[in-house]
Design an enzyme around this catalytic site. Sequence first.
Site, PDB file in Angstrom:
ATOM      1  CB  SER A   1      -1.048  -0.106   1.301  1.00 63.68           C
ATOM      2  OG  SER A   1      -1.752  -1.120   1.149  1.00 63.68           O
TER       3      SER A   1
ATOM      4  CG  HIS B   1      -3.077  -2.129  -3.320  1.00 58.99           C
ATOM      5  ND1 HIS B   1      -1.985  -3.007  -3.160  1.00 58.99           N
ATOM      6  CD2 HIS B   1      -3.477  -1.506  -2.257  1.00 58.99           C
ATOM      7  CE1 HIS B   1      -1.771  -2.893  -1.942  1.00 58.99           C
ATOM      8  NE2 HIS B   1      -2.632  -2.376  -1.373  1.00 58.99           N
TER       9      HIS B   1
ATOM     10  CG  HIS C   1      -4.611  -6.926   1.330  1.00 61.79           C
ATOM     11  ND1 HIS C   1      -4.878  -5.864  -0.062  1.00 61.79           N
ATOM     12  CD2 HIS C   1      -3.516  -6.594   1.673  1.00 61.79           C
ATOM     13  CE1 HIS C   1      -3.877  -4.924   0.176  1.00 61.79           C
ATOM     14  NE2 HIS C   1      -3.111  -5.497   1.021  1.00 61.79           N
TER      15      HIS C   1
ATOM     16  CE1 TYR D   1      -8.814  -5.099   2.389  1.00 65.93           C
ATOM     17  CE2 TYR D   1      -6.844  -5.772   3.674  1.00 65.93           C
ATOM     18  CZ  TYR D   1      -7.339  -4.897   2.684  1.00 65.93           C
ATOM     19  OH  TYR D   1      -6.457  -3.968   2.160  1.00 65.93           O
TER      20      TYR D   1
ATOM     21  CB  SER E   1      -0.110  -8.077   2.732  1.00 64.25           C
ATOM     22  OG  SER E   1       1.304  -7.408   3.259  1.00 64.25           O
TER      23      SER E   1
ATOM     24  CG  ASN F   1      -0.121   2.882  11.254  1.00 64.60           C
ATOM     25  OD1 ASN F   1      -0.060   2.218  10.291  1.00 64.60           O
ATOM     26  ND2 ASN F   1      -0.689   2.339  12.201  1.00 64.60           N
TER      27      ASN F   1
END
Length: 278
Positions: free
Chosen positions: A33, A64, A86, A88, A218, A241
């Site tokens: 990402s 992406h 991914h 999800y 990932s 982060n």
Amino acid sequence: MGDFLTSADIEAAASAIKQKTSLKPRIGMILGSGLGSLAESIENPEYVPYGDIPGWPISGVKGHAGRLVFGTLEGQQVVVMQGRTHYYEGYDMPRLGLPVRAMQALGIEMIVITNAAGAVNPDFDPGDLMLITDHLNFIGMAGQNPLRGPNLEELGPRFPDMSQVYDRQLLALTREVAAAESVTLREGVYCCLAGPSFETPADLRFLRAVGVDAVGMSTVPEATIARHSGTRVLGISGISNKANLDGNTETTHEEVLEAGKVLAPKLTQVVRGVLRKL
Ligand code: HPA
């Protein structure tokens, strides 16, 4: 495509790619990402959109690009996944394995896997690169392993060893390059969770307690498939982060993409340096 990948699925994807390019890269790369800009520095690029490859899992996630980029970087022939899909997003784990399987069928011997990750280690800051020295396959322990299903014996063993997923020589080489280029390089254990929700403070305290340094969604499935067939792996996280262990700050996808702008040039510098030394 059935529940599990077959040799025919992999062959179909690889031959669709071969119809678009005659390049035969030794090195594969997956850009996480906000890190897709590394692909912009590839010379004489040839593009294969994911949509042109049968069975390829398509990502709708912002940040992406959704294509393979073939070309040359630092004199090495590479194939770069500019964007990944991914778990999800709803695909089954075996289907998510198709991209690495297809790159192996094209002949890659080594793969550089990158991601954006949250720092669980309190010493890490947004904008840091972290060399992945090992991973916690949380999603796999919970049953979502891409190797689940009939084993394709021609690709690797039923019970592959995972004692050294991240290649020692590549780790050493990357440390050397970062030192020479004065890029701060953290090191640690990456943990893959299913997502898409970010972690609660209790999740994060748990991960910290079991020795996780960075968390994301990932890399681990891809590295597992790579090692199943003996493909050498270099894994690098871009810390986007600080994980929110105390519950006082929010985590957003926007900050992940924003951090990518700082991370991508550093990542490019380190990866180029490694390719030069191969
Ligand atoms: N958690 C999980 N995945 C992530 C994070 C995070 O904090 N940052 C980037 N990907």
